[in-house]
Design an enzyme around this catalytic site. Structure first.
Site, short mmCIF file in Angstrom:
data_model
loop_
_atom_site.label_atom_id
_atom_site.label_comp_id
_atom_site.label_asym_id
_atom_site.label_seq_id
_atom_site.Cartn_x
_atom_site.Cartn_y
_atom_site.Cartn_z
N SER A 143 9.20 59.26 10.61
CA SER A 143 9.93 58.92 9.37
C SER A 143 9.38 59.77 8.24
O SER A 143 8.29 60.35 8.36
CB SER A 143 9.70 57.43 9.05
OG SER A 143 10.12 57.13 7.74
N TYR A 156 5.79 49.43 7.63
CA TYR A 156 6.58 50.54 8.16
C TYR A 156 5.87 51.87 7.87
O TYR A 156 5.77 52.73 8.75
CB TYR A 156 7.97 50.51 7.51
CG TYR A 156 8.98 51.46 8.11
CD1 TYR A 156 9.68 51.14 9.26
CD2 TYR A 156 9.25 52.69 7.50
CE1 TYR A 156 10.62 52.01 9.80
CE2 TYR A 156 10.19 53.57 8.03
CZ TYR A 156 10.88 53.23 9.18
OH TYR A 156 11.80 54.09 9.71
#
Ligand code: NAP
Length: 251
Positions: A143, A156
């Protein structure tokens, strides 16, 4: 040696391929010639139909990847159904959004377990056979938060930063065995994962203004990088995190 992006005769395992980025990658791998096993908790009906259209074989393996309990079974079912797995794409992932000061242990554990712990142990299980055969490709979906902190998504950011580290750690030990391990860092892609951001007018506008390409990404934007990293065209590429982000990180 001719450069080849073909995956003819290869067998891939993709996690979380019923929708979004995982679906786009699974279909692209099949279009490039691979047979594909799909591991996930929801039925990948649409993905199975799209792969069938390519003429390649597809296999559905039901598995909840929020723990490592199904890892050995997933590998065994994939190899029993298709044969030795040459390509693993660790795509399944979740996100939990909450203010930092209120962030719960449950939201911490759920994201770390699915996005990082299962990714490592499924890779380990796949890598055993790949190392024995002297070839294989592992592609992890990282990510932008492998590089940045984000807002209201601490577990996350931690998990995806961990994906960057584990990609390099695996790459180092597996390179001598002919196995390459890389990651793709998607930018802002319109999927279920970003539904809350897309629905928030202010955040959505702020995000769009910062993307040099001037648009949100589509799951199909990630597929080319996945085919490259799964093919022999990337045999001397390992331990990399390739951003596919419309220029976000360059800005
Ligand atoms: P998505 O549409 O929400 O897809 C996530 C996939 O992971 C779904 O197939 C989901 O299955 C599966 N999954 C989640 N938890 C699971 C579990 N416990 N067991 C099995 N499968 C599970 O979102 P996406 O954007 O395509 O996300 C794919 C990957 O890209 C994720 O790793 C995500 O973090 C990453 N990513 C996305 C973006 C973005 O902008 N969209 C940016 C950077 C990275 P269900 O449908 O059953 O939930």
């Amino acid at each position: 040696m001719a450069i080849s992006f073909s995956l003819q005769g290869r067998r891939a395992l993709v996690t979380g391929a019923n929708t979004g980025i995982g679906q786009a990658i699974a279909v692209a791998l099949a279009e490039a010639g691979a047979d594909v096993a799909l591991a996930g908790r929801s039925d990948p009906t649409e993905t199975l139909a799209l792969i069938a259209k390519t003429g390649r074989e597809a296999l559905n393996i039901k598995a909840d990847l929020s723990s490592i309990e199904p890892v050995e079974r997933v590998m065994a079912e994939a190899e029993a159904g298709l044969g030795p797995i040459d390509i693993l794409v660790n795509n399944a992932g979740i996100i939990r959004r909450e203010d930092l000061l209120r962030f719960s242990e449950a939201d911490w554990d759920a994201v770390i377990d699915t996005n990082l712990k299962t990714l490592f142990f499924l890779s380990q299980a796949a890598a055993r056979g790949m190392a024995e055969r002297g070839s294989g490709k592992i592609v992890n979906i990282a990510s932008l938060l492998t590089f940045q902190g984000g807002i209201r998504v601490p577990s996350y950011a931690a998990a995806k930063s961990g994906v960057g580290g584990v990609t390099k750690a695996m790459a180092n030990e597996l390179a001598p065995m002919g196995v390459q391990v890389n990651a793709i860092a998607p930018g802002y892609i319109a999927t279920n994962n970003t539904a809350a951001l897309q629905a928030d007018e202010t955040r959505s506008r702020q995000i769009l203004e910062r993307i040099p390409a001037g648009r949100w990404g589509d799951p199909a934007d990630i597929a080319g990088a996945a085919v490259f990293l799964a093919s022999s065209a990337s045999d001397y590429v390992t331990g990399q995190v390739l951003a596919v982000d419309g220029g976000w990180l360059a800005r």
